[in-house]
Design a protein around this motif. Sequence first.
Motif, PDB file in Angstrom:
ATOM      1  N   THR A 225      -5.033   9.021   2.272  1.00 46.48           N
ATOM      2  CA  THR A 225      -5.403   8.134   1.174  1.00 46.48           C
ATOM      3  C   THR A 225      -4.515   6.904   1.236  1.00 46.48           C
ATOM      4  O   THR A 225      -3.289   7.028   1.316  1.00 46.48           O
ATOM      5  CB  THR A 225      -5.227   8.834  -0.183  1.00 46.48           C
ATOM      6  OG1 THR A 225      -6.067   9.978  -0.219  1.00 46.48           O
ATOM      7  CG2 THR A 225      -5.578   7.910  -1.332  1.00 46.48           C
ATOM      8  N   PHE A 226      -5.135   5.744   1.214  1.00 51.36           N
ATOM      9  CA  PHE A 226      -4.434   4.460   1.144  1.00 51.36           C
ATOM     10  C   PHE A 226      -4.737   3.878  -0.228  1.00 51.36           C
ATOM     11  O   PHE A 226      -5.913   3.781  -0.608  1.00 51.36           O
ATOM     12  CB  PHE A 226      -4.937   3.502   2.230  1.00 51.36           C
ATOM     13  CG  PHE A 226      -4.609   3.921   3.626  1.00 51.36           C
ATOM     14  CD1 PHE A 226      -3.459   3.456   4.241  1.00 51.36           C
ATOM     15  CD2 PHE A 226      -5.449   4.770   4.321  1.00 51.36           C
ATOM     16  CE1 PHE A 226      -3.156   3.832   5.539  1.00 51.36           C
ATOM     17  CE2 PHE A 226      -5.151   5.156   5.614  1.00 51.36           C
ATOM     18  CZ  PHE A 226      -3.999   4.682   6.227  1.00 51.36           C
ATOM     19  N   GLU A 227      -3.697   3.479  -0.949  1.00 46.87           N
ATOM     20  CA  GLU A 227      -3.920   2.941  -2.286  1.00 46.87           C
ATOM     21  C   GLU A 227      -3.034   1.738  -2.537  1.00 46.87           C
ATOM     22  O   GLU A 227      -1.832   1.763  -2.259  1.00 46.87           O
ATOM     23  CB  GLU A 227      -3.633   4.014  -3.336  1.00 46.87           C
ATOM     24  CG  GLU A 227      -3.962   3.590  -4.742  1.00 46.87           C
ATOM     25  CD  GLU A 227      -3.747   4.703  -5.737  1.00 46.87           C
ATOM     26  OE1 GLU A 227      -4.694   5.013  -6.471  1.00 46.87           O
ATOM     27  OE2 GLU A 227      -2.640   5.272  -5.775  1.00 46.87           O
ATOM     28  N   CYS A 228      -3.647   0.678  -3.054  1.00 49.60           N
ATOM     29  CA  CYS A 228      -2.914  -0.498  -3.515  1.00 49.60           C
ATOM     30  C   CYS A 228      -3.344  -0.726  -4.966  1.00 49.60           C
ATOM     31  O   CYS A 228      -4.205  -0.001  -5.464  1.00 49.60           O
ATOM     32  CB  CYS A 228      -3.196  -1.709  -2.616  1.00 49.60           C
ATOM     33  SG  CYS A 228      -4.800  -2.476  -2.848  1.00 49.60           S
ATOM     34  N   PRO A 229      -2.790  -1.695  -5.657  1.00 44.29           N
ATOM     35  CA  PRO A 229      -3.157  -1.873  -7.065  1.00 44.29           C
ATOM     36  C   PRO A 229      -4.640  -2.158  -7.314  1.00 44.29           C
ATOM     37  O   PRO A 229      -5.140  -1.907  -8.403  1.00 44.29           O
ATOM     38  CB  PRO A 229      -2.296  -3.054  -7.515  1.00 44.29           C
ATOM     39  CG  PRO A 229      -1.109  -3.019  -6.614  1.00 44.29           C
ATOM     40  CD  PRO A 229      -1.638  -2.536  -5.297  1.00 44.29           C
TER      41      PRO A 229
ATOM     42  N   TRP B 257       0.846  -1.192   0.000  1.00 41.29           N
ATOM     43  CA  TRP B 257       0.000   0.000   0.000  1.00 41.29           C
ATOM     44  C   TRP B 257       0.876   1.234   0.000  1.00 41.29           C
ATOM     45  O   TRP B 257       1.956   1.242   0.587  1.00 41.29           O
ATOM     46  CB  TRP B 257      -0.878   0.037   1.238  1.00 41.29           C
ATOM     47  CG  TRP B 257      -1.980  -0.960   1.270  1.00 41.29           C
ATOM     48  CD1 TRP B 257      -1.887  -2.272   1.641  1.00 41.29           C
ATOM     49  CD2 TRP B 257      -3.338  -0.741   0.925  1.00 41.29           C
ATOM     50  NE1 TRP B 257      -3.102  -2.880   1.556  1.00 41.29           N
ATOM     51  CE2 TRP B 257      -4.026  -1.961   1.117  1.00 41.29           C
ATOM     52  CE3 TRP B 257      -4.059   0.368   0.482  1.00 41.29           C
ATOM     53  CZ2 TRP B 257      -5.385  -2.100   0.878  1.00 41.29           C
ATOM     54  CZ3 TRP B 257      -5.421   0.221   0.252  1.00 41.29           C
ATOM     55  CH2 TRP B 257      -6.065  -0.988   0.443  1.00 41.29           C
ATOM     56  N   GLN B 258       0.385   2.281  -0.624  1.00 43.47           N
ATOM     57  CA  GLN B 258       0.987   3.604  -0.497  1.00 43.47           C
ATOM     58  C   GLN B 258      -0.012   4.462   0.261  1.00 43.47           C
ATOM     59  O   GLN B 258      -1.230   4.315   0.086  1.00 43.47           O
ATOM     60  CB  GLN B 258       1.280   4.214  -1.861  1.00 43.47           C
ATOM     61  CG  GLN B 258       2.400   3.501  -2.569  1.00 43.47           C
ATOM     62  CD  GLN B 258       3.003   4.361  -3.647  1.00 43.47           C
ATOM     63  OE1 GLN B 258       2.385   5.276  -4.167  1.00 43.47           O
ATOM     64  NE2 GLN B 258       4.246   4.069  -3.974  1.00 43.47           N
ATOM     65  N   VAL B 259       0.489   5.347   1.091  1.00 41.51           N
ATOM     66  CA  VAL B 259      -0.379   6.220   1.876  1.00 41.51           C
ATOM     67  C   VAL B 259       0.171   7.637   1.820  1.00 41.51           C
ATOM     68  O   VAL B 259       1.379   7.846   1.855  1.00 41.51           O
ATOM     69  CB  VAL B 259      -0.511   5.710   3.345  1.00 41.51           C
ATOM     70  CG1 VAL B 259       0.825   5.617   4.036  1.00 41.51           C
ATOM     71  CG2 VAL B 259      -1.457   6.576   4.146  1.00 41.51           C
ATOM     72  N   TRP B 260      -0.729   8.607   1.679  1.00 44.53           N
ATOM     73  CA  TRP B 260      -0.347  10.014   1.673  1.00 44.53           C
ATOM     74  C   TRP B 260      -1.521  10.835   2.203  1.00 44.53           C
ATOM     75  O   TRP B 260      -2.652  10.378   2.236  1.00 44.53           O
ATOM     76  CB  TRP B 260       0.063  10.483   0.274  1.00 44.53           C
ATOM     77  CG  TRP B 260      -1.024  10.440  -0.749  1.00 44.53           C
ATOM     78  CD1 TRP B 260      -1.910  11.439  -1.049  1.00 44.53           C
ATOM     79  CD2 TRP B 260      -1.375   9.348  -1.588  1.00 44.53           C
ATOM     80  NE1 TRP B 260      -2.775  11.033  -2.032  1.00 44.53           N
ATOM     81  CE2 TRP B 260      -2.465   9.740  -2.385  1.00 44.53           C
ATOM     82  CE3 TRP B 260      -0.870   8.056  -1.755  1.00 44.53           C
ATOM     83  CZ2 TRP B 260      -3.057   8.917  -3.319  1.00 44.53           C
ATOM     84  CZ3 TRP B 260      -1.466   7.234  -2.691  1.00 44.53           C
ATOM     85  CH2 TRP B 260      -2.536   7.662  -3.459  1.00 44.53           C
TER      86      TRP B 260
END
Length: 118
Positions: A72-76, A14-17
């Motif tokens: 915001t948490f984002e994965c594929p 996950w990426q988070v920003w």
Amino acid sequence: MPIRSFQTGEGVTWQVWNVMPGLHDVHERRVGYDRRSPEPVIRYTGPERRANTDRRKPPLFLSPHLATGWLTFECPTEKRRLTPIPQHWEQLPEAELERLCGQASPVRPLPPVPRPSP
């Protein structure tokens, strides 16, 4: 805007920003300098065809709980949003980020924008 990556126990990355709406002036207007040539090659002399002469995007209206920002948490495969932004989230251990990701609300994907055919 810091961006962090972490991996869950299931192996999902996950990426988070953080997102902070309103940090830029949505009513910014560039005035003074006109980059267009004073004598364009083809000058249109017909009636104005635009319905609105102000072509800036309208201000974004957010629900009150999003006005102070979100993570915001984002994965594929998905995107999630968490409000409010936890203090010092940039320094939290990955296990805590994974826990917060589990609390975040799923975000519905936007419908694809149709592209004009050539």
